[in-house]
Design an enzyme around this catalytic site. Structure first.
Site, PDB file in Angstrom:
ATOM      1  N   SER A 188      10.586 -16.209 -36.857  1.00  0.00           N
ATOM      2  CA  SER A 188      11.201 -15.012 -36.040  1.00  0.00           C
ATOM      3  C   SER A 188      12.123 -14.446 -36.623  1.00  0.00           C
ATOM      4  CB  SER A 188      11.798 -16.026 -34.579  1.00  0.00           C
ATOM      5  OG  SER A 188      12.748 -16.776 -35.135  1.00  0.00           O
ATOM      6  N   HIS A 216       6.508 -17.418 -30.922  1.00  0.00           N
ATOM      7  CA  HIS A 216       6.934 -16.017 -31.164  1.00  0.00           C
ATOM      8  C   HIS A 216       5.609 -15.180 -31.163  1.00  0.00           C
ATOM      9  CE1 HIS A 216      11.159 -16.303 -31.543  1.00  0.00           C
ATOM     10  NE2 HIS A 216      10.990 -17.003 -32.083  1.00  0.00           N
ATOM     11  N   LYS A 247       9.394 -16.015 -23.848  1.00  0.00           N
ATOM     12  CA  LYS A 247       9.623 -14.935 -24.613  1.00  0.00           C
ATOM     13  C   LYS A 247       8.336 -13.947 -24.173  1.00  0.00           C
ATOM     14  CE  LYS A 247      11.464 -17.257 -28.581  1.00  0.00           C
ATOM     15  NZ  LYS A 247      12.058 -18.476 -27.948  1.00  0.00           N
ATOM     16  N   THR A 362      21.560 -19.783 -38.316  1.00  0.00           N
ATOM     17  CA  THR A 362      20.220 -19.420 -38.157  1.00  0.00           C
ATOM     18  C   THR A 362      19.509 -18.795 -39.270  1.00  0.00           C
ATOM     19  OG1 THR A 362      21.260 -18.923 -35.781  1.00  0.00           O
ATOM     20  CG2 THR A 362      18.887 -17.964 -36.431  1.00  0.00           C
TER      21      THR A 362
END
Length: 404
Positions: A188, A216, A247, A362
């Site tokens: 992602s 995703h 999502k 991240t």
């Protein structure tokens, strides 16, 4: 010990590094996505959201909203308990069956989030299998990392999207030892896609189970929205396909699909499933409607891919540093945590554009970025405004341009 001082110091460190995260107080409006109201101390203002994971806008789709309204009137607000104790609503059962069908698997199991589904399933499977070794892609999500760690199983990390390195590591163990290969389809933050067939070939050669995270990709790839595994015609080769409802499906929750026996083991032994109250029936009903709709609506996926490709082209034409991505994810390189936060702040304050900065942990330090997620509901006018705003911010902050 001065506990409060300790907590304040830790937060001060985040501020100093430019990594302190601020939640944008947003009010989504059904029928107007990606436009939203940003509530600030100075009062509300209108913004355009460019970083939502509601990739297809299903969170406001009439089919989904109608299903949720009907479920609310029919079943009430909450599920009433854990799945074991009065909390299994018929919508949960129907949704699990629909998800299993979507991924060409025998059974499905719902969780309250995609994070929990990875945490519970990996922690349970790798713990139950005797002397299991887990082989994990180097770029796997935190939920995968923590799930493997919590299992207590031996683990090996293979180079990102590198079947040859996976083959090397698997060769260190006898074929009859329990082995589990864990990877994602769409990553992602970079937007790259795993070489799924090649990884499966290597895993099967060594007698390993395979576990793929499709969070995703679910809804967005494949003839019926079954993800990259469906698009590539290899869903039937996976031991476990994990996904999310939060999502592209537009609601909330996570799930796994797999064989009846495997899913039943997770259902029976995963503590975070057993002791968690189940999803509200309204959420399950909305997700069920979204999955069913996306199965027969390839035009939504086609529009989504066109919007992503168009945005990449416009950004490159403007000389902005689009990172390589073959998926719908559009990352813009910044490379500095403080500047990434400043760019995000200025886009929001001066241009009414909300894009959250993506910083460590991240992504690795030095690769900080803005992560754009175009949807079928971002029109040409929104794209033009975004490009103009980014050029203004890039020029004022002296950020790196494409090819710099």
């Amino acid at each position: 010990m001065d506990y409060e001082a300790f907590f304040r110091d830790r937060i001060a460190d985040l501020h100093q590094e430019g990594r302190y995260r601020v939640f944008a107080d947003l009010e989504r409006h059904a029928g107007r996505f990606p436009h939203a109201t940003h509530h600030t101390k100075a009062g509300p203002r209108q913004v355009v959201v460019w970083c939502s994971n509601d990739y297809l806008g299903m969170g406001q789709h009439p089919v989904v909203l109608q299903a949720m309204h009907e479920a609310l009137d029919q079943c009430g607000a909450g599920a009433g308990g854990t799945r074991n104790i009065s909390g299994t609503n018929h919508y949960h059962v129907l949704l699990e069956q629909e998800l299993a069908s979507l991924h060409n698997q025998e059974a499905g199991l719902l969780f309250n989030s995609g994070y929990t589904s990875n945490l519970a399933t990996l922690g349970t499977l790798a713990r139950l299998l005797p002397h299991c070794v887990v082989f994990s892609d180097a770029y796997n999500h935190n939920s995968i990392i923590v799930g493997i760690r919590d299992s207590g199983a031996e683990k090996q990390i293979f180079r990102h999207n590198d079947p040859s390195d996976l083959d090397r590591l698997l060769s260190l163990y006898p074929r009859d030892r329990a082995k589990l290969v864990v990877f994602e389809s769409v990553y992602s933050m970079d937007g790259d896609i795993a070489p799924i067939r090649e990884i499966l070939d290597v895993a099967e050669k060594h007698g390993a189970m395979t576990y793929i995270d499709e969070v995703h990709a679910v809804g967005m790839y494949g003839p019926r929205g079954g993800g990259v595994t469906e698009r590539d015609g290899c869903a039937h080769r996976l031991t476990v396909i994990e996904g999310t409802l939060a999502k592209a499906i537009g609601t909330q929750g996570g799930y796994i699909t797999g064989s009846t026996a495997l899913v039943d083991c997770v259902r029976s032994f995963a503590a975070s499933f057993i002791f968690s109250s189940s999803l509200a029936p309204t959420v399950a009903a909305g997700a069920l409607a979204a999955v069913r709709h996306l199965k027969v609506s390839p035009e939504i996926r086609d529009s989504h891919q066109e919007r992503a490709a168009t945005l990449k082209q416009k950004l490159r034409a403007a000389g902005l540093p689009v990172m390589p991505s073959i998926s719908h994810i559009v990352p813009l390189f910044v490379g500095d945590a403080r500047l990434c936060k400043r760019a995000s702040d200025e886009l929001l304050e001066h241009h009414g554009i909300y894009v959250q900065p993506i910083n460590y942990p991240t992504v690795p330090r030095g690769t900080e970025r803005l992560r754009l997620t175009p949807t079928p509901l971002h029109g040409d006018s929104e794209m033009a405004a975004l490009v103009d705003a980014l050029l203004d911010v890039w020029n004022r902050l002296g950020l790196p341009r494409q090819g710099a």
